[in-house]
Structure formats: structure tokens, C-alpha cells
Write an enzyme that holds these catalytic residues in place. Structure first.
Site, PDB file in Angstrom:
ATOM      1  N   THR A   1      -3.114   0.348  -0.877  1.00  0.00           N
ATOM      2  CA  THR A   1      -2.251   0.480   0.291  1.00  0.00           C
ATOM      3  C   THR A   1      -1.219  -0.635   0.268  1.00  0.00           C
ATOM      4  O   THR A   1      -1.395  -1.641  -0.418  1.00  0.00           O
ATOM      5  CB  THR A   1      -3.059   0.392   1.607  1.00  0.00           C
TER       6      THR A   1
ATOM      7  N   ASN B   1      -1.486  -3.818   8.297  1.00  0.00           N
ATOM      8  CA  ASN B   1      -2.523  -3.752   9.334  1.00  0.00           C
ATOM      9  C   ASN B   1      -3.875  -3.383   8.740  1.00  0.00           C
ATOM     10  O   ASN B   1      -4.897  -3.977   9.076  1.00  0.00           O
ATOM     11  CB  ASN B   1      -2.129  -2.751  10.426  1.00  0.00           C
TER      12      ASN B   1
ATOM     13  N   ASP C   1      -8.174   7.859   2.951  1.00  0.00           N
ATOM     14  CA  ASP C   1      -7.326   8.899   3.513  1.00  0.00           C
ATOM     15  C   ASP C   1      -7.987   9.332   4.815  1.00  0.00           C
ATOM     16  O   ASP C   1      -9.219   9.324   4.927  1.00  0.00           O
ATOM     17  CB  ASP C   1      -7.156  10.086   2.561  1.00  0.00           C
TER      18      ASP C   1
END
Length: 191
Positions: A7, A11, A68
Site C-alpha cells: 500500500t 493511514n 482488499d
């Protein structure tokens, strides 16, 4: 142990870093030089999670994990599901996604739904899967200003507030992503 989280979402990275502690050297895609768009062409949430993790392992040979997530609404036969991020069209828009969801549920009495997160971990070529599910209901209108995505219309079972009305810590404790991350962390700390 060096581990890549597939990713570039700051956050998500901060959330999992806090859970893992300092015994892992956590890298992002950018950190390992993965600047290309990782494909997400599978028709299921587990499929996309595996595809992303496999891409990083196959191309960079670094231990990694990918997640996901999606919202599955019973009255809509599991929609938006794997298409949750772009349910309202391109480019991605949380507001359009919620607007389309509420329009498609107009007049339906069954508003049961769930958020699902699947994490695929690849350690030395071995695949491990962790899942988290948060059951709840879709409200008829948004409430709250926190969170993102469908949070303002999703009220988890057993609560009288939406995810968007909860603090980040409270949501993380019961959310689909929080559950899946906890399972991942437990596995990594107790191999």
C-alpha cells in the site's frame, strides 16, 4: 524481519505499524521501488488481495502482505463487493458511491450488509490468508463526519452509531480491517 505492506496509504500504514511494534521493519510499495500500479483484476475480494501480494512477491522477492476490502449488501446480491471503491463510477468518489448505494436500496426493507477485509501474507513464498467481517445495516441517510467511504451509512450490529460517528480507536476495535489486522499480527508475532 523486513515486511512490505502493499500500500501507499499512510493511514493504513500507521495503523498496522502501531499494532506490529518495532520488531518488524515495515516498508511501503514506494520504499521497495514498486512505483507501478498493481493490478486488481480479480472478481472477488480474496482474489484481489492475493493478486496484489503475489505481484510484490513475484516482482520484488520481499515478504509482504496486501489487503482488499469491500461492502457486501444482501438486498443487492453482494454489491458493491469487489467494486466498492468505484461503485459510483470513475474517478473514485465516496459521495457518488454512497449516493448510488442509497438509490439502489430505495424501497428495500432488507438493509443488512457487511464489510469484509481479506489480507494475504506471503512469507518466503508461502501464502496465508486472514479475514475480518463486520456485520451491520445500511441506513437511509448518512450520519457522522468521521471515517471515509461508506462509514456514514454503515451501522454495525450492536451499536446505535455509524462507523463515521465513532472515534478511530473505537472503529478499529470492531471493524473488518481491525479484525483482519489483529489476526495477521497474532500470526506474525507467534509463527
Amino acid at each position: 524481519m523486513t515486511l512490505c505492506f502493499a500500500t501507499n496509504n499512510a493511514n493504513k500504514l500507521a495503523e498496522i505499524s502501531a499494532m506490529l511494534g518495532d520488531q518488524f521493519d515495515l516498508k511501503t510499495l514506494q520504499d521497495i521501488g514498486c512505483l507501478e500500479e498493481i493490478p486488481e483484476t480479480q472478481d472477488t475480494i480474496p482474489g484481489n488481495s492475493r493478486q496484489k501480494a503475489a505481484h510484490v512477491w513475484d516482482q520484488y522477492r520481499i515478504n509482504c502482505f496486501a489487503d482488499d476490502s469491500g461492502l457486501e449488501v444482501d438486498a443487492l446480491h453482494g454489491e458493491p463487493g469487489v467494486h466498492s471503491a468505484y461503485y459510483g463510477g470513475h474517478p473514485r468518489s465516496y459521495e457518488r458511491n454512497v449516493t448510488r448505494l442509497l438509490a439502489n436500496l430505495d424501497g428495500k426493507s432488507d438493509r443488512s450488509a457487511r464489510f469484509r477485509t481479506v489480507i494475504t501474507l506471503v512469507l518466503d513464498g508461502q501464502y496465508h490468508v486472514f479475514e475480518g467481517v463486520a456485520e451491520g445495516q445500511i441506513l437511509t441517510e448518512p450520519r457522522g463526519t468521521g471515517g471515509f467511504g461508506y462509514d456514514p451509512v454503515f451501522q454495525p450490529d450492536g451499536y446505535d452509531r455509524t462507523f463515521a460517528e465513532m472515534s478511530m480507536d473505537e472503529k478499529a476495535h470492531i471493524s473488518h480491517r481491525g479484525q483482519a489486522f489483529k489476526k495477521l499480527v497474532t500470526f506474525l508475532k507467534n509463527p
